[in-house]
Design a protein around this motif. Structure first.
Motif, mmCIF file in Angstrom:
data_model
loop_
_atom_site.group_PDB
_atom_site.id
_atom_site.type_symbol
_atom_site.label_atom_id
_atom_site.label_comp_id
_atom_site.label_asym_id
_atom_site.label_seq_id
_atom_site.Cartn_x
_atom_site.Cartn_y
_atom_site.Cartn_z
ATOM 1 N N ALA A 152 0.834 -1.208 0.000
ATOM 2 C CA ALA A 152 0.000 0.000 0.000
ATOM 3 C C ALA A 152 0.866 1.255 0.000
ATOM 4 N N PRO B 48 -2.866 -3.354 -3.967
ATOM 5 C CA PRO B 48 -2.471 -3.933 -2.670
ATOM 6 C C PRO B 48 -3.461 -4.960 -2.137
ATOM 7 N N ALA B 49 -4.769 -4.670 -2.230
ATOM 8 C CA ALA B 49 -5.766 -5.641 -1.761
ATOM 9 C C ALA B 49 -5.729 -6.903 -2.615
ATOM 10 N N ALA C 110 -2.877 -9.112 -1.549
ATOM 11 C CA ALA C 110 -3.195 -9.857 -0.332
ATOM 12 C C ALA C 110 -4.046 -11.085 -0.655
ATOM 13 N N ARG C 111 -5.017 -10.942 -1.551
ATOM 14 C CA ARG C 111 -5.854 -12.087 -1.931
ATOM 15 C C ARG C 111 -5.049 -13.122 -2.709
ATOM 16 N N SER D 173 -5.048 1.418 -7.609
ATOM 17 C CA SER D 173 -5.575 1.544 -6.249
ATOM 18 C C SER D 173 -6.041 0.204 -5.695
ATOM 19 N N ALA D 174 -6.381 -0.733 -6.584
ATOM 20 C CA ALA D 174 -6.843 -2.050 -6.145
ATOM 21 C C ALA D 174 -5.703 -3.045 -5.986
#
Length: 375
Positions: free
Chosen positions: A189, A286-287, A290-291, A283-284
């Motif tokens: 992030a 980092p999430a 993690a997934r 912007s998507a």
């Protein structure tokens, strides 16, 4: 089959009695779904047919080694703007990358975020369709680019719509030198936030890469040497003020070597596992990372300021369910069985799939050009 002229290639396609596996230098044969068929090589169609440095245009036959194109441009202080990657190390292939293979796979590198993809520099093509007809589209100079934009359509089609015989590019002056800023220790992030600040600044960063392990974030600047030092200092100060990070300035040669490695995925070469390429909104990223890790992914690298995510995963692991929203995942490196089972390319929405099938039927009614390569 290895035709030596465009006409011979057209005759070979017209006379074909079964599927054809299209090849240039053979360095990107591992991309896409496995193809079976008689090998048709365009390596015999080689040579730069027009180069006008003043008009910033170059035309080459499809089998021309990419190294020959880049050497001719370098001699005049010019370059292909989109920084095409070399797949040999990461795919474990040999041979010679060619101009046609680069276009067929729409190959680009870190500079794409500023200069666009391969298709954005392509201004003209000649190709042979599945009926053995020679088709020309676009032009050899920028002012002649008119009509239906088959140029963009053929770029990235992996030889399923036609066999490229000639490609024409607009080129750009080569920057005098480069510098890079490196920041250590950022999480995903924080790295995307810092790269976003750099992209929104007037400092003109044109390469932004984050490696998650060990955590390193790289930002490349190119241009004239004196101006670069000023720009690098301003960007370092901006990152300190906006993100609270300290950036180290990396000089030209190590910076250039680092980005050549990022371009060619040196970090993944020789590493076990399947390699995935995911396009997503920065912007998507980092999430998503993690997934992907929760789904089994190991090392993850961000390019294009976070808009491109590379991930290594155990063999046979499908990472697409981890997208959980808009995104596009391509299986770049895997064994033939995994590519057959999972499909190399993101499944298309029904409406898009219908358009793709109709296009292939129009350009290749017999279905003989790299059948199944793209699903």
């Amino acid at each position: 089959m290895r035709p030596g002229t465009e006409q011979e290639l057209a005759e070979a396609v017209r006379d074909a009695r079964g599927p054809l596996c299209i090849s240039g230098g053979g360095t990107r044969q591992g991309l896409g779904n496995p193809v079976t068929g008689e090998l048709l090589s365009v390596a015999g169609l080689s040579g730069i047919t027009l180069y006008d440095p003043g008009a910033l245009t170059l035309v080459a036959q499809a089998g021309t080694p990419l190294a020959e194109v880049e050497a001719a441009l370098a001699a005049e202080g010019q370059m292909l703007p989109f920084e095409p990657m070399d797949h040999r190390a990461v795919l474990g292939t040999s041979g010679t990358p060619t101009a046609g293979g680069m276009v067929a796979c729409n190959v680009s590198g870190p500079r794409r975020i500023q200069a666009g993809a391969c298709r954005d520099s392509l201004i003209g093509i000649r190709f042979v369709n599945g009926g053995g007809e020679v088709v020309r589209n676009g032009g050899r100079v920028m002012k002649n680019v008119t009509g239906y934009d088959l140029v963009k359509l053929l770029a990235g089609s992996h030889g399923t719509l036609g066999v490229l015989t000639e490609v024409a590019f607009k080129v750009l002056p080569r920057p005098e030198t480069c510098l890079a800023l490196r920041i250590d220790g950022l999480d995903d992030a924080g790295a995307v936030a810092a790269m976003t600040v750099a992209l929104g600044s007037p400092c003109e960063a044109n390469g932004l890469v984050h490696l998650s392990g060990p955590a390193e974030t790289w930002m490349r600047l190119e241009g004239f040497a004196d101006a670069l030092k000023v720009r690098a200092g301003k960007l370092a100060a901006l990152l300190s003020a906006r993100c609270g990070v300290s950036a180290e300035i990396i000089e030209a040669e190590p910076a250039r070597a680092a980005f050549e490695g990022f371009r060619d995925l040196a970090w993944a070469a020789g590493q076990p596992g399947d390699l995935w390429r995911v396009s997503v909104a920065p912007s998507a990223g980092p999430a998503l990372a993690a997934r992907l890790r929760a789904a089994g992914a190991g090392e993850i690298v961000f390019d294009w300021g976070g808009g491109l995510v590379w991930a290594l995963a155990p063999e046979g692991t499908d990472l697409r369910p981890a997208l959980a929203g808009p995104g596009h995942a391509t299986l770049v490196r895997a064994g033939p069985e995994t590519r057959r089972a999972l499909g190399a390319f993101q499944p298309e929405a029904p409406a898009i799939a219908a358009i793709s099938q109709a296009l292939r039927a129009r350009f290749d009614p017999r279905g003989i050009l790299n059948p199944g390569r793209m699903g």
